[in-house]
Design a protein around this motif. Structure first.
Motif, mmCIF file in Angstrom:
data_model
loop_
_atom_site.group_PDB
_atom_site.id
_atom_site.type_symbol
_atom_site.label_atom_id
_atom_site.label_comp_id
_atom_site.label_asym_id
_atom_site.label_seq_id
_atom_site.Cartn_x
_atom_site.Cartn_y
_atom_site.Cartn_z
ATOM 1 N N ALA A 480 72.689 48.737 58.315
ATOM 2 C CA ALA A 480 73.542 48.987 57.138
ATOM 3 C C ALA A 480 74.761 48.071 57.143
ATOM 4 O O ALA A 480 75.251 47.680 56.079
ATOM 5 C CB ALA A 480 73.979 50.448 57.115
ATOM 6 N N ASP A 481 75.261 47.773 58.366
ATOM 7 C CA ASP A 481 76.441 46.910 58.517
ATOM 8 C C ASP A 481 77.563 47.358 57.578
ATOM 9 O O ASP A 481 78.142 46.555 56.841
ATOM 10 C CB ASP A 481 76.053 45.445 58.250
ATOM 11 N N PHE A 482 77.847 48.650 57.605
ATOM 12 C CA PHE A 482 78.855 49.235 56.709
ATOM 13 C C PHE A 482 80.241 48.800 57.164
ATOM 14 O O PHE A 482 80.683 49.136 58.259
ATOM 15 C CB PHE A 482 78.730 50.767 56.745
ATOM 16 N N ARG A 483 80.935 48.056 56.320
ATOM 17 C CA ARG A 483 82.262 47.559 56.713
ATOM 18 C C ARG A 483 83.344 47.951 55.729
ATOM 19 O O ARG A 483 84.508 47.559 55.892
ATOM 20 C CB ARG A 483 82.239 46.035 56.819
ATOM 21 N N ALA A 484 82.983 48.688 54.708
ATOM 22 C CA ALA A 484 83.977 49.078 53.702
ATOM 23 C C ALA A 484 85.061 49.928 54.335
ATOM 24 O O ALA A 484 84.800 50.749 55.211
ATOM 25 C CB ALA A 484 83.286 49.847 52.574
ATOM 26 N N LYS A 485 86.294 49.711 53.890
ATOM 27 C CA LYS A 485 87.421 50.516 54.360
ATOM 28 C C LYS A 485 88.250 50.921 53.153
ATOM 29 O O LYS A 485 88.301 50.180 52.160
ATOM 30 C CB LYS A 485 88.304 49.688 55.316
ATOM 31 N N PRO A 486 88.919 52.058 53.250
ATOM 32 C CA PRO A 486 89.789 52.424 52.122
ATOM 33 C C PRO A 486 90.971 51.473 52.024
ATOM 34 O O PRO A 486 91.536 51.072 53.050
ATOM 35 C CB PRO A 486 90.250 53.844 52.477
ATOM 36 N N GLU A 487 91.322 51.088 50.803
ATOM 37 C CA GLU A 487 92.501 50.245 50.618
ATOM 38 C C GLU A 487 93.736 51.097 50.784
ATOM 39 O O GLU A 487 93.835 52.174 50.205
ATOM 40 C CB GLU A 487 92.478 49.601 49.222
ATOM 41 N N LYS A 488 94.680 50.613 51.545
ATOM 42 C CA LYS A 488 95.853 51.451 51.885
ATOM 43 C C LYS A 488 96.751 51.640 50.668
ATOM 44 O O LYS A 488 97.268 50.655 50.106
ATOM 45 C CB LYS A 488 96.634 50.798 53.033
ATOM 46 N N TRP A 489 96.907 52.873 50.229
ATOM 47 C CA TRP A 489 97.782 53.193 49.096
ATOM 48 C C TRP A 489 98.868 54.207 49.497
ATOM 49 O O TRP A 489 99.805 54.450 48.756
ATOM 50 C CB TRP A 489 96.962 53.761 47.922
ATOM 51 N N TRP A 490 98.718 54.814 50.678
ATOM 52 C CA TRP A 490 99.604 55.908 51.071
ATOM 53 C C TRP A 490 100.867 55.396 51.800
ATOM 54 O O TRP A 490 100.925 54.296 52.259
ATOM 55 C CB TRP A 490 98.849 56.909 51.942
#
Length: 490
Positions: A480-490
């Motif tokens: 899957a090579d899942f590399r997505a990360k949440p974009e920092k908004w906090w």
């Protein structure tokens, strides 16, 4: 210090061993990250002084050559685990400022191996919920957002604080518990890895009980290897828990990366439910293709009693909860609201202390256990549970593991389903069977939906065969090579 918080657990342990940084520096970086991320409401109690003291002690042990397997690793603890001298509330008002005089076995194992406690993580009240909206401390906000959107999303439940904290890099890993999917569903919603071990693999001693025959502790981590490292420390036989299995704990990390060639993986036809989003179905097919490419043989299997799993679960779990929660009466610890007499004190305390969802489940549980309905509901649900376990036994005669989606959708907005308990309960449709049968399951992030939100695939294994799951999960993760990360908004 931001780069220290983005390390995997394994990379952090390697860095500590190579003296690239100290446990105190690593912990300080995480303490600062936690303070900067209060908008997520992932922690209900931060323990920075305790964390730094534990980190300094860890550095001293390492200097003496006495480093443990988790030496210096800063972790978060779901607030369902009792921690000695540190407030433990199970996300409820009724426990008030309860400070246990003892440590849960699972957390004691982690501290024995050198881990550091950053604080207590938010959760659905008494672990009852699929969106972390029933917490007395307010909902956890997922670090993820839809592409171009800013609606607050759920991190899943009940271990929402654990999943959000791992995804937002506020700890290297976290303890969690799973009664009907409360580790795996939040992991799927947040792009993390969640493991629900075999029932009895981890001690339940010192964990606030929800449904005693279903509850099981497990880790939420960044990747499969980190989850394996954590589970190895968390697990182990405990004579203080009568349901703890007297078995050796395997070297779980050694299974990650092993070849899965020749393994048979079952695809249960009953998990193709009506109205399932196309992208979930597509991801499932992709998972099948990845495992085929890794050398697995794919076999269609049947679990005919799956359709009865959710109703059976929502009879058994509330029945056990109504029994377990009878102990909260305001007499010995926690919240107490005085009444005119003993009965009124009990009533006033419980009315003020329990939230709406907990009250709902206590009432359901009391109803199905009552004299006129015990046979019609509770006894029948136990028979269905046995049939579900038999279905798995039958399937595992022909296959080594099963592959399914983890959840029927990606994360939804906070408030979207809170007025519809049935819609909320349907989140557990792919996960409750595993708890009813006492089997191990793991959720691996495998893709994103059209809005850029994470989706997970679930692997289910034979009892006490977490090793095979870690090998298969490692193969899925690699493909899957899942590399997505949440974009920092906090």
């Amino acid at each position: 210090m931001g780069e220290l918080t983005s390390l995997t657990l394994k990379a952090a342990l390697d860095g500590l061993a190579a003296k690239q940084f100290s446990a105190a520096e690593l912990t300080q970086a995480h303490v600062e990250a936690v303070e900067a991320a209060r908008a997520l409401n992932a922690y209900v109690l931060e323990t920075p002084e305790k964390a730094l003291a534990m980190a300094r002690a860890s550095d001293e042990r390492r200097a003496k050559g006495a480093a443990g397997p988790l030496e210096g690793a800063p972790l978060g603890v779901k607030d369902l685990f009792c921690t000695e001298g540190v407030r433990s509330t199970a996300g409820s008002k009724i426990l008030g400022d309860f400070q246990p005089t003892y440590e849960s076995t699972v957390t004691a194992n982690l501290w024995r191996d050198g881990a550091v406690m950053l604080g207590k993580l938010n959760m659905d009240e008494f672990a009852m919920g699929s969106s972390n909206e029933t917490s007395a401390f307010g909902p956890v906000v997922s670090p993820w957002r839809t592409q171009g959107g800013n609606a607050k999303l759920t991190p899943g439940g009940s271990s929402g604080g654990s999943a959000a904290a791992v995804a937002a890099e506020l700890c290297l890993g976290a303890t969690a518990t799973d009664t009907g999917g409360s580790i795996r569903q939040p992991a799927a919603f947040t792009g993390t890895v969640g493991v629900k071990p075999t029932y009895g693999r981890c001690s339940r001693w010192g964990i606030v009980a929800f449904a005693s025959s279903l509850d099981q502790a497990g880790p939420i981590a960044r990747n499969v290897e980190d989850a394996a490292i954590l589970l190895k420390s968390m697990a182990g036989h405990d004579p203080k828990d009568s349901t703890s299995l007297p078995v050796e704990t395997p070297d779980f990390p050694a299974f990650v990366g092993r070849s899965v060639k020749g393994l048979k993986v079952g695809v249960p036809r009953e998990y193709r439910v009506e109205g399932m989003p196309v992208e979930i179905d597509r991801l499932w097919e992709q998972g099948v293709a990845w495992l085929k490419a890794a050398g697995c043989e794919i076999v269609e299997v049947s679990l005919p009693h799956t359709k009865y799993a959710l109703p059976a679960y929502y009879i058994v779990a509330p029945a056990e909860a109504s029994s377990n929660l009878a102990r909260y009466d305001g007499m010995r610890y926690g919240l107490r609201v005085e009444g005119g007499n003993l009965t009124e004190t009990y009533e006033a305390t419980r009315a003020a202390g329990f939230g709406a969802e907990v009250k709902r489940r206590i009432l359901i549980g009391a109803y199905v256990l009552s004299a006129g309905y015990y046979d019609a509901y509770y006894l029948k649900a136990l028979k269905v549970r046995r049939r579900i376990a038999d279905d798995f036994d039958q399937a595992f005669q022909n296959v080594d593991a099963l592959l399914t989606p983890t959840a029927p959708s990606a994360a939804f907005s906070l408030g979207e389903k809170s007025d519809d308990p049935v819609a909320m309960y349907l989140n557990d449709i792919f996960t409750v069977t595993v708890n009813l049968a006492g089997l191990p399951g793991i959720s691996v992030p495998a893709g994103t939906d059209a809005a850029g939100l994470p989706l997970g695939l679930q692997l289910i294994g034979r009892a006490l065969d977490e090793g095979t799951l870690f090998s298969l999960a490692g193969a899925l993760e690699q493909a899957a090579d899942f590399r997505a990360k949440p974009e920092k908004w906090w």
